[in-house]
Write a protein that holds these residues in place. Structure first.
Motif, PDB file in Angstrom:
ATOM      1  N   ALA A 196       0.842  -1.201   0.000  1.00 35.07           N
ATOM      2  CA  ALA A 196       0.000   0.000   0.000  1.00 35.07           C
ATOM      3  C   ALA A 196       0.879   1.255   0.000  1.00 35.07           C
ATOM      4  CB  ALA A 196      -0.932  -0.003   1.208  1.00 35.07           C
ATOM      5  N   ALA A 197       1.988   1.203   0.726  1.00 35.40           N
ATOM      6  CA  ALA A 197       2.920   2.337   0.738  1.00 35.40           C
ATOM      7  C   ALA A 197       3.533   2.540  -0.647  1.00 35.40           C
ATOM      8  CB  ALA A 197       4.017   2.119   1.779  1.00 35.40           C
ATOM      9  N   ALA A 198       3.886   1.446  -1.313  1.00 33.24           N
ATOM     10  CA  ALA A 198       4.437   1.552  -2.669  1.00 33.24           C
ATOM     11  C   ALA A 198       3.418   2.173  -3.614  1.00 33.24           C
ATOM     12  CB  ALA A 198       4.863   0.174  -3.170  1.00 33.24           C
ATOM     13  N   LEU A 199       2.166   1.784  -3.462  1.00 37.13           N
ATOM     14  CA  LEU A 199       1.105   2.366  -4.279  1.00 37.13           C
ATOM     15  C   LEU A 199       0.955   3.855  -3.977  1.00 37.13           C
ATOM     16  CD1 LEU A 199      -1.144   1.913  -6.350  1.00 37.13           C
ATOM     17  CD2 LEU A 199      -2.664   1.390  -4.439  1.00 37.13           C
ATOM     18  N   ALA A 200       1.000   4.214  -2.706  1.00 39.02           N
ATOM     19  CA  ALA A 200       0.875   5.622  -2.312  1.00 39.02           C
ATOM     20  C   ALA A 200       2.020   6.459  -2.880  1.00 39.02           C
ATOM     21  CB  ALA A 200       0.832   5.746  -0.794  1.00 39.02           C
ATOM     22  N   VAL A 201       3.222   5.921  -2.866  1.00 37.24           N
ATOM     23  CA  VAL A 201       4.400   6.664  -3.346  1.00 37.24           C
ATOM     24  C   VAL A 201       4.441   6.736  -4.870  1.00 37.24           C
ATOM     25  CG1 VAL A 201       6.940   6.691  -3.299  1.00 37.24           C
ATOM     26  CG2 VAL A 201       5.678   6.150  -1.248  1.00 37.24           C
ATOM     27  N   SER A 202       3.640   5.921  -5.544  1.00 33.95           N
ATOM     28  CA  SER A 202       3.630   5.972  -7.011  1.00 33.95           C
ATOM     29  C   SER A 202       3.032   7.264  -7.541  1.00 33.95           C
ATOM     30  CB  SER A 202       2.896   4.761  -7.581  1.00 33.95           C
ATOM     31  OG  SER A 202       1.525   4.823  -7.253  1.00 33.95           O
ATOM     32  N   VAL A 203       2.411   8.049  -6.675  1.00 36.06           N
ATOM     33  CA  VAL A 203       1.885   9.362  -7.070  1.00 36.06           C
ATOM     34  C   VAL A 203       3.022  10.238  -7.594  1.00 36.06           C
ATOM     35  CG1 VAL A 203       0.853  11.478  -6.142  1.00 36.06           C
ATOM     36  CG2 VAL A 203      -0.049   9.256  -5.473  1.00 36.06           C
ATOM     37  N   LEU A 204       4.173  10.166  -6.943  1.00 34.71           N
ATOM     38  CA  LEU A 204       5.318  11.013  -7.295  1.00 34.71           C
ATOM     39  C   LEU A 204       5.764  10.825  -8.751  1.00 34.71           C
ATOM     40  CD1 LEU A 204       7.325  12.912  -5.458  1.00 34.71           C
ATOM     41  CD2 LEU A 204       8.878  11.046  -5.914  1.00 34.71           C
ATOM     42  N   PRO A 205       6.086   9.609  -9.202  1.00 34.29           N
ATOM     43  CA  PRO A 205       6.519   9.470 -10.594  1.00 34.29           C
ATOM     44  C   PRO A 205       5.425   9.734 -11.625  1.00 34.29           C
ATOM     45  CG  PRO A 205       6.459   7.321  -9.537  1.00 34.29           C
ATOM     46  CD  PRO A 205       6.225   8.345  -8.461  1.00 34.29           C
ATOM     47  N   VAL A 206       4.182   9.433 -11.265  1.00 33.35           N
ATOM     48  CA  VAL A 206       3.082   9.707 -12.202  1.00 33.35           C
ATOM     49  C   VAL A 206       2.969  11.217 -12.431  1.00 33.35           C
ATOM     50  CG1 VAL A 206       0.576   9.604 -12.496  1.00 33.35           C
ATOM     51  CG2 VAL A 206       1.822   7.580 -11.711  1.00 33.35           C
ATOM     52  N   ALA A 207       3.061  11.987 -11.352  1.00 31.80           N
ATOM     53  CA  ALA A 207       3.023  13.449 -11.476  1.00 31.80           C
ATOM     54  C   ALA A 207       4.223  13.960 -12.269  1.00 31.80           C
ATOM     55  CB  ALA A 207       2.986  14.101 -10.096  1.00 31.80           C
ATOM     56  N   ALA A 208       5.381  13.334 -12.075  1.00 29.80           N
ATOM     57  CA  ALA A 208       6.588  13.747 -12.798  1.00 29.80           C
ATOM     58  C   ALA A 208       6.441  13.509 -14.300  1.00 29.80           C
ATOM     59  CB  ALA A 208       7.807  13.006 -12.259  1.00 29.80           C
ATOM     60  N   ILE A 209       5.912  12.365 -14.659  1.00 28.18           N
ATOM     61  CA  ILE A 209       5.732  12.049 -16.086  1.00 28.18           C
ATOM     62  C   ILE A 209       4.759  13.037 -16.728  1.00 28.18           C
ATOM     63  CG2 ILE A 209       4.763  10.330 -17.673  1.00 28.18           C
ATOM     64  CD1 ILE A 209       5.970   8.184 -15.731  1.00 28.18           C
ATOM     65  N   ALA A 210       3.687  13.344 -16.016  1.00 26.72           N
ATOM     66  CA  ALA A 210       2.705  14.291 -16.556  1.00 26.72           C
ATOM     67  C   ALA A 210       3.304  15.691 -16.691  1.00 26.72           C
ATOM     68  CB  ALA A 210       1.471  14.328 -15.662  1.00 26.72           C
ATOM     69  N   ALA A 211       4.031  16.139 -15.690  1.00 30.93           N
ATOM     70  CA  ALA A 211       4.575  17.498 -15.700  1.00 30.93           C
ATOM     71  C   ALA A 211       5.755  17.659 -16.654  1.00 30.93           C
ATOM     72  CB  ALA A 211       4.993  17.912 -14.295  1.00 30.93           C
ATOM     73  N   ALA A 212       6.397  16.572 -17.015  1.00 32.16           N
ATOM     74  CA  ALA A 212       7.535  16.654 -17.939  1.00 32.16           C
ATOM     75  C   ALA A 212       7.088  17.163 -19.315  1.00 32.16           C
ATOM     76  CB  ALA A 212       8.209  15.295 -18.077  1.00 32.16           C
ATOM     77  N   ARG A 213       5.819  17.089 -19.604  1.00 25.91           N
ATOM     78  CA  ARG A 213       5.284  17.542 -20.895  1.00 25.91           C
ATOM     79  C   ARG A 213       4.985  19.043 -20.923  1.00 25.91           C
ATOM     80  NH1 ARG A 213       3.551  13.458 -24.170  1.00 25.91           N
ATOM     81  NH2 ARG A 213       3.577  11.376 -23.295  1.00 25.91           N
ATOM     82  N   ILE A 214       5.120  19.708 -19.794  1.00 31.24           N
ATOM     83  CA  ILE A 214       4.834  21.146 -19.736  1.00 31.24           C
ATOM     84  C   ILE A 214       5.899  21.904 -20.530  1.00 31.24           C
ATOM     85  CG2 ILE A 214       4.677  23.158 -18.206  1.00 31.24           C
ATOM     86  CD1 ILE A 214       3.537  21.237 -16.074  1.00 31.24           C
ATOM     87  N   PRO A 215       5.476  22.699 -21.512  1.00 27.56           N
ATOM     88  CA  PRO A 215       6.455  23.414 -22.339  1.00 27.56           C
ATOM     89  C   PRO A 215       6.936  24.687 -21.641  1.00 27.56           C
ATOM     90  CG  PRO A 215       4.245  23.904 -23.086  1.00 27.56           C
ATOM     91  CD  PRO A 215       4.104  22.912 -21.963  1.00 27.56           C
ATOM     92  N   GLY A 216       7.958  25.265 -22.213  1.00 26.05           N
ATOM     93  CA  GLY A 216       8.437  26.548 -21.713  1.00 26.05           C
ATOM     94  C   GLY A 216       9.943  26.640 -21.710  1.00 26.05           C
ATOM     95  N   ASP A 217      10.391  27.802 -21.351  1.00 28.87           N
ATOM     96  CA  ASP A 217      11.813  28.096 -21.247  1.00 28.87           C
ATOM     97  C   ASP A 217      12.448  27.193 -20.179  1.00 28.87           C
ATOM     98  OD1 ASP A 217      14.226  29.878 -21.445  1.00 28.87           O
ATOM     99  OD2 ASP A 217      13.641  30.289 -19.359  1.00 28.87           O
ATOM    100  N   PRO A 218      13.615  26.589 -20.455  1.00 28.97           N
ATOM    101  CA  PRO A 218      14.231  25.679 -19.484  1.00 28.97           C
ATOM    102  C   PRO A 218      14.518  26.333 -18.133  1.00 28.97           C
ATOM    103  CG  PRO A 218      15.464  25.639 -21.551  1.00 28.97           C
ATOM    104  CD  PRO A 218      14.378  26.648 -21.696  1.00 28.97           C
ATOM    105  N   GLU A 219      14.939  27.584 -18.134  1.00 29.60           N
ATOM    106  CA  GLU A 219      15.236  28.244 -16.862  1.00 29.60           C
ATOM    107  C   GLU A 219      13.961  28.445 -16.044  1.00 29.60           C
ATOM    108  OE1 GLU A 219      17.701  32.146 -15.624  1.00 29.60           O
ATOM    109  OE2 GLU A 219      18.597  30.807 -17.128  1.00 29.60           O
ATOM    110  N   THR A 220      12.889  28.829 -16.705  1.00 29.66           N
ATOM    111  CA  THR A 220      11.615  29.017 -16.016  1.00 29.66           C
ATOM    112  C   THR A 220      11.095  27.688 -15.481  1.00 29.66           C
ATOM    113  OG1 THR A 220      11.080  30.881 -17.453  1.00 29.66           O
ATOM    114  CG2 THR A 220       9.242  29.853 -16.287  1.00 29.66           C
ATOM    115  N   ARG A 221      11.152  26.631 -16.290  1.00 25.24           N
ATOM    116  CA  ARG A 221      10.708  25.309 -15.835  1.00 25.24           C
ATOM    117  C   ARG A 221      11.582  24.798 -14.695  1.00 25.24           C
ATOM    118  NH1 ARG A 221      11.480  21.507 -19.501  1.00 25.24           N
ATOM    119  NH2 ARG A 221      12.527  22.864 -20.964  1.00 25.24           N
TER     120      ARG A 221
END
Length: 182
Positions: A47-72
């Motif tokens: 259950a803890a592993a499932l709870a912590v899986s929120v972190l990489p899922v959010a990272a994968i989704a946010a990696a698609r956000i465009p913009g200037d590298p310094e701003t990101r």
């Protein structure tokens, strides 16, 4: 920024420091959230592993956000800092309380890591790749060097307290004194 004679670009201090600190913060988040859930709150490891899986899922989704590298990079680091701050102020002992902080830290990771490692700190040559990897590992090593003694001391205190409570419960139990001694 020109390349040196090996073809590697010169090290940019601010992105390098940002990457090291980001790596340290993410190590702390993952390590401490898992430790908190499993050892602190006795959440089942799966259950803890499932709870912590929120972190990489959010990272994968946010990696698609465009913009200037310094701003990101800056925005991502601020989101990670916000997530760490939220984890320090959890209102209770439920894995659900860790979801929003993990979403913040994960989104920050997804925005900042690609911006810092790859864009602001190029990885075109073997030397550049090794340099970026070394910066990440330095941040991770510093985080673990700072966290490990604190966690070890806290666990020692918790184990001692649990032993005292167990002994008190045994002494207070309505058992024959010889059974308590055995």
């Amino acid at each position: 920024e020109g390349a040196d004679r090996t073809g590697a670009s010169p090290l940019r201090l601010r992105p390098a420091l940002g990457l090291a600190l980001l790596s340290a913060a993410l190590t702390a988040v993952i390590f401490l959230v898992v430790l908190l859930l499993v050892a602190g709150w006795s959440v089942d490891p799966l259950a803890a592993a499932l709870a912590v899986s929120v972190l990489p899922v959010a990272a994968i989704a946010a990696a698609r956000i465009p913009g200037d590298p310094e701003t990101r990079g800056v925005a991502g680091c601020l989101l990670v800092a916000g997530g760490v701050g939220c984890l320090a102020l959890l209102p209770g002992d439920s894995a659900w309380f860790t979801v929003v902080p993990q979403l913040l830290a994960g989104a920050g990771m997804g925005m900042a890591l690609p911006a810092l490692a790859g864009e602001l700190l190029p990885e075109r040559t073997r030397r550049e790749v090794a340099r970026v990897l070394s910066i990440r590992h330095a941040g991770i090593a510093v985080a673990l060097a700072l966290i490990a003694p604190i966690v070890a001391d806290s666990l020692d205190d918790t184990i001692s307290e649990a032993r005292l409570q167990g002994t008190a419960a045994l002494l207070d139990a309505s058992l024959d004194p010889q059974d308590k001694f055995d």
